[in-house]
Design a protein around this motif. Structure first.
Motif, PDB file in Angstrom:
ATOM      1  N   GLY A 137       0.794  -1.216   0.000  1.00 15.69           N
ATOM      2  CA  GLY A 137       0.000   0.000   0.000  1.00 15.69           C
ATOM      3  C   GLY A 137       0.828   1.267   0.000  1.00 15.69           C
ATOM      4  N   PRO A 161       0.586   3.820  -5.067  1.00 17.39           N
ATOM      5  CA  PRO A 161      -0.812   3.387  -5.078  1.00 17.39           C
ATOM      6  C   PRO A 161      -1.784   4.547  -5.180  1.00 17.39           C
ATOM      7  N   TYR A 163      -5.598   5.509  -4.009  1.00 14.01           N
ATOM      8  CA  TYR A 163      -6.671   5.103  -3.114  1.00 14.01           C
ATOM      9  C   TYR A 163      -7.966   5.789  -3.519  1.00 14.01           C
ATOM     10  N   LEU A 169      -7.359   0.807  -1.636  1.00 10.64           N
ATOM     11  CA  LEU A 169      -6.447   0.843  -2.772  1.00 10.64           C
ATOM     12  C   LEU A 169      -7.185   0.363  -4.025  1.00 10.64           C
TER      13      LEU A 169
END
Length: 627
Positions: A137, A161, A163, A169
């Protein structure tokens, strides 16, 4: 460069718990590959490209994110232009759903997995930037021999990542090099650029989803809070958290001692739980006050500068009892009558028209693809022109100058003042590329660059011209088949194939009578539409219509002229029409019956062999009274 043998030994040492000189992130990923996914470092695992149908599904599931992220991705790609980076946007399963790279390196990029449709999950590819990013993450670089699989050790990959607003995610942005300097620190700038791009994509996504709620944006410096904030959260009218960027989740989690990996503990909580303020203090954080006066404190003592954006006022428009939007109303009048396939198409068009997504219209010749494209343009609200280009009709030697225009003196016979190309004429509006499958391969490359860069280079020019166009394309041929045959660029296919609209053939439409009545009303002389006899109507219904609506229009135009205002009879139809209709109808019925019999009357299998939907087979079984 680490040898293959040394690389395997180092992974084995990590598996035994022995100390090795690698980042903790890499070691943990290697252990997952060994213990969780049971991957063998001695066996090469080449890049895996998912099948075209699966890729389409992944892209359709990510189409909203792709649309929001595209501008940021193209900006990032321009920032690293000339440094041989390849950019991938992968979904949460590690499948690349968007790709930006040098088309001239297609074969090398595909082989390395730096390509559209490549799957970079750890379970599939071993330790890699996309897979490790999904697992941790967090933003990271997997550099050369950090990769688990020796096939990938020439690569240097940096990923961050994305989100969603609920803290989950949902995607990964990755930029990679086929070869790079030895030192891993050489990718520190790449990591910074990717992380900044992700932050802006998340902010754009949050703003798009919460136009009618409060948004609170944060920065550590007052100079950046209004123009390039580091984090943001959205709030409802009572001051409870509705959504957040990843940076926003981290601020909230730190403030109350929570874990940002558990976003459900943050959503729905009052802002006063995290910041030394409540909902009544939001008005004091708008642009009406100088940025330096907008300092707030989190519950953990962290000082931040804030910018509160007030909700946009929703306009309450009176709707009819059927609650049809203006776009649906327009498209409904344009496309058809009581046909469930057309109704579903009309609903889809109404939703897509308001977006800027590229649309590909598929359908047989004469089904009304340009008509549908025009309806999309009219419903979109765009102020620019609708410019239609038939890629099959323009001579190959002229198509380049027609599309891109040319500067004065570009070639012998060129106009003295030059000429604006058709693409540039569509600036601010819709560019409709009809029969896109017939565009020469050399021009497909140039079109791909226009779509990627949103700029056009006239023939003989040195300065590109910016264009803002919405692209709708159409073809009666399967572009996917053309891709497989090497006649159509795969990367251009996926640029155009974002949203697909399929127009049914006239012979399969349940609203056939409506179509006939609509065309007759256009050919009538005055307010009263021509009348057709039952025998003519039967002949029309049983014809297979290879030319579809265009053919029907021609047949009715001749019939109206020959009937001279009276009832249209069989004698008024074009020569040979009735005999052809009967023969075609008998042939279609016989083909269907033979196919069903060969499939033991399995309708799904018969539909697959005939290349039609199951609903079409059921309609034809009823039409030909097959048992």
């Amino acid at each position: 460069m680490t040898s293959h043998t040394d690389h395997i030994r180092e992974i084995e040492k990590a598996g035994l718990g022995l100390a090795i000189d690698r980042d903790a992130t890499v070691i943990k990923s290697w252990l997952r590959c060994l213990e969780q996914y049971h991957l063998d470092p001695t066996r090469a695992c080449e890049a895996f490209i998912v099948p075209a149908e699966r890729l389409r599904e992944h892209r359709q599931q990510s189409e909203d994110l792709i649309r929001i992220a595209r501008s940021g991705l193209e900006h990032l790609f321009n920032q690293v232009a000339g440094q041989n980076y390849v950019l991938l946007l992968s979904d949460r399963k590690g499948v690349a759903v968007e790709f930006l790279g040098d088309p001239s390196f297609d074969n090398h990029l595909r082989k390395a997995g730096l390509y559209l449709g490549a799957e970079w999950s750890e379970a599939r590819a071993g330790t890699c930037a996309v897979g490790a990013c999904i697992e941790t993450g967090e933003a990271l670089t997997i550099h050369q021999s950090d990769h688990f699989d020796n096939t990938h050790t020439p690569l240097s990959c940096t990923a961050a990542p994305i989100y969603d607003t609920q803290g989950e995610l949902c995607a990964v942005v990755d930029i990679s090099l086929l070869s790079s300097p030895i030192l891993k620190t050489s990718q520190n700038l790449a990591r910074h650029l990717v992380s900044a791009t992700v932050r802006r994509i998340e902010l754009a996504n949050l703003m798009a989803q919460t136009r009618h709620e409060w948004v609170l944006r944060f920065a550590r410096s007052p100079e950046f809070v209004d123009v390039d904030p580091e984090a943001a959260i959205s709030l409802d009218g009572s001051g409870r958290v509705l959504g957040m960027t990843h940076g926003g989740a981290q601020i909230l989690a730190r403030a109350c001692g929570a874990d940002w990996r558990e976003p459900q503990s943050l959503i729905g909580q009052p802002i006063s739980q995290f910041l030394d303020m409540d909902v009544d203090g939001l008005a004091n954080l708008t642009r009406r006050r100088p940025t330096r006066d907008r300092m707030i404190f989190a519950r953990d003592g962290n000082a931040l500068f804030a910018h509160a954006i007030e909700p946009q006022i929703q306009s309450h428009v009176r709707r009819t009892s059927t609650s049809i939007s203006p776009a649906q109303d327009l498209v409904g009048r344009e496309l058809g009558g009581a046909d469930p396939d057309i109704a579903a198409l009309q609903t889809k068009v109404a939703k897509l028209a308001r977006t800027r997504l590229p649309i590909l219209i598929q359908g047989e010749t004469g089904t009304g693809k340009e008509y549908l494209a025009h309806a999309v343009h009219e419903a979109s609200g765009l102020k620019g022109q609708f410019v239609a280009i038939n890629c099959a009709a323009i001579p190959e030697q002229l198509i380049e100058s027609e599309l891109f225009g040319y500067v004065p003196g570009a070639f012998t016979g060129a106009a003295l003042k030059g000429r604006k190309g058709l693409i540039e004429q569509a600036d601010g509006g819709t560019l409709f590329l009809d029969e896109i499958g017939d565009m020469p391969l050399t021009l497909q490359s140039r079109l791909l660059r226009v779509l990627a860069e949103q700029e056009v280079m006239p023939v003989g020019g040195v300065e590109p011209r910016k264009v803002n166009i919405r692209v709708v394309s159409a073809s009666h041929r399967s572009l996917l088949t053309l891709v497989e045959q090497g006649h159509f660029r795969e990367d251009l296919f996926y640029r155009l194939n974002t949203a697909v609209l399929r127009l049914p053939a006239l012979r399969d439409r349940a609203d056939f009578d409506w179509v006939v009545a609509r065309i007759l009303s256009r050919h009538g002389d005055g307010a009263v539409a021509p009348v057709i006899s039952p025998a003519v109507m039967m002949a029309l219904r049983t014809h297979t219509w290879p030319g579809n609506i265009r053919e029907l229009d021609n047949v009715l135009a001749v019939a109206v002229a020959l009937s001279e205002g009276g009832t249209i009879e069989l004698a008024d139809l074009p020569d040979g029409f009735c005999n052809n209709a009967i023969r075609q109808d008998e042939h279609q019925g016989q083909t269907l019956h033979a196919t069903l019999k060969a499939c033991n009357w399995n309708v799904s299998e018969a539909a697959r062999q005939l290349g039609v939907d199951r609903s079409t087979v059921h309609r034809q079984i009823k039409r030909y009274q097959l048992k």
